[in-house]
Design an enzyme around this catalytic site. Structure first.
Site, short mmCIF file in Angstrom:
data_model
loop_
_atom_site.label_atom_id
_atom_site.label_comp_id
_atom_site.label_asym_id
_atom_site.label_seq_id
_atom_site.Cartn_x
_atom_site.Cartn_y
_atom_site.Cartn_z
NE ARG A 147 -24.25 -51.51 35.53
CZ ARG A 147 -24.68 -50.93 34.43
NH1 ARG A 147 -23.81 -50.44 33.57
NH2 ARG A 147 -25.96 -50.84 34.17
CG ASP A 166 -18.72 -59.02 36.58
OD1 ASP A 166 -17.52 -58.91 36.84
OD2 ASP A 166 -19.55 -59.51 37.37
#
Length: 440
Positions: A104, A128
């Site tokens: 991310r 995630d």
């Protein structure tokens, strides 16, 4: 750059955990992962070397450094947790799509590349799978600073004449959105005012690094940041602060296993909301502000503190300084061992609480009301189970549950846990945990 992750390249690993052993002793948390990632990205803002201390050696850090190395940044580990980053000879402002899919934090390179080089080609970031994680806030901030933004298979950002200061109101108090805006503004011409800014400890840590590099920032720790851009930033040495999320994880581990644990370098100044919410679950924590240590004594009888008139209490997350969203999974696991009933309300990510089915399979008494709310009644007798870690924080929650369960549990996909917790199995063994890392 040498890679040194807890999960060996090309192998899939699992944890075998025999429950029932109290965790006792002394532990020191790693550096804040969520500070390390934007701070590493900020090293792109200068051609001078930046030396960073207390950097957690976790998978997310290693992958961000690999992504930076691919565009010509020189990376040198000077010690176990000290790295020198030197971006004097950046060869490209286009990020590798395959590497961006893994992490991310790849989006955090956009602001520094755009500010210093006037260009950034950034593939959509990975990370995630805990719900939608929009990047609109980042892109709107870049546009406000004068960049053009083209959205397609990649985000193409251009500011050939440089960025200029602006009055920006973020449409949400996004942590990474704030960090990208601050990093971009640090080299913009003039002054930038960022309203509705996130003010988490990791945002504060990034701002202090940028000040050491030569930027002037007012309002650190508040939701309004004023950034006076610098024409050129310089190198420096900076120590990353302790990870308050890891501190809270160790508090939870000690409480549910009945251990006596001392946490050094505990970042007490950032623990107020966390201590308050944990106290609702019956956890008593002793603090020594002078030594910056916290202690969880053995034998605590965890009992949920009801609201007035014996009403069911609620623990809910929110923007800092409220209870952090990253700790809702840990709070759920701890609540399974506390006497009483509590509502956990996770407002940010619609998938984060889906892991609770694994705790139910272990014997926990949980009602998942909807994607954001879970009602937990404890204490529930937990039994060993075989499961997979879906994300970093859920993985730690499953680890907490396994350490107080009867029997030997197996948690697969522990690379997810390794992304956020450095050498967690080794450190837990040093505290008395019966945990072993095996190939899956």
């Amino acid at each position: 750059m040498s890679m040194s992750t807890a999960t060996r390249e090309g192998t899939v690993e699992a944890f075998l955990i025999e429950g029932g052993a109290p965790l006792s002793g002394t532990v020191r948390p790693a550096g804040n992962k969520n500070a390390a990632l934007p701070i590493l990205a900020a090293s792109l803002l200068t051609a001078d070397p930046v030396t960073l201390e207390n950097v957690p050696r976790i998978r997310d850090v290693e992958e961000l450094l690999e992504l930076m190395a691919r565009i010509g940044v020189e990376i040198e580990w000077k010690a176990r947790n000290t790295v020198r980053v030197w971006a004097a000879d950046v060869t490209s402002t286009r990020l590798d799509p395959e590497l961006c899919e893994r992490i991310r934090a790849s989006i955090l390179l956009a602001g520094p590349l755009l500010a210093r080089f006037g260009s950034a080609d950034v593939p959509p970031p990975g990370g995630d799978v805990i719900g939608r994680r929009r990047v609109d806030t980042h892109l709107m901030a870049f546009e406000a600073l004068g960049a053009t933004v083209e959205v397609g298979r990649e985000y193409l950002l251009r500011a050939p004449g440089g960025l200029r200061g602006a009055d920006i109101h973020l449409d949400e108090a996004s942590v990474t959105g704030t960090e990208n805006a601050v990093m971009a503004a640090a080299m913009a011409r003039g002054t930038t005012r960022i309203g509705n800014a996130a003010c988490e400890p990791h945002v504060q840590d990034l701002c202090r690094l940028l000040e050491r590099m030569g930027a002037r920032i007012e309002g650190i720790g508040s939701n309004v940041l004023t950034v006076h851009g610098a024409q050129e930033l310089r190198g420096c040495t900076h120590r990353i602060g302790s990870d308050h999320i890891e501190v809270a994880s160790f508090i939870g581990l000690a409480a549910v296993t009945g251990g006596d644990l001392v946490i050094e370098d505990a970042a007490i100044e950032h623990m107020r909301a966390i201590r308050h919410s944990f106290s609702r679950l019956g956890i008593e924590v002793e603090c020594d502000s002078e030594r910056d240590t916290m202690r969880v004594r053995a034998g605590q009888s965890l009992e949920i503190v009801d609201d007035l008139h014996d009403q069911i209490p609620k623990i809910e997350d929110g923007p800092w300084p409220m209870f952090p969203a990253d700790l809702t999974s840990i709070a759920v696991a701890v609540a399974t061992q506390a006497r009483g009933t509590v509502l956990i309300f996770e407002k940010m990510f619609e998938n984060r609480l889906f892991f609770t089915d694994k705790l139910v399979s272990m014997g926990a008494r949980i009602i998942l009301c909807d994607p954001h709310r879970a009602v937990i009644t404890g204490p529930g007798k937990l039994y060993a189970h075989r499961m997979e870690s879906p994300d970093i924080r859920a993985g730690m929650a499953l680890l907490i549950a396994s350490l107080c369960a009867e029997g030997t549990s197996r948690i697969g996909n522990v690379g997810q846990i390794d992304r956020g917790y450095e050498r967690i199995d080794e450190r837990l063994r040093a505290l008395g945990a019966r945990i072993e890392r095996v190939e899956a």
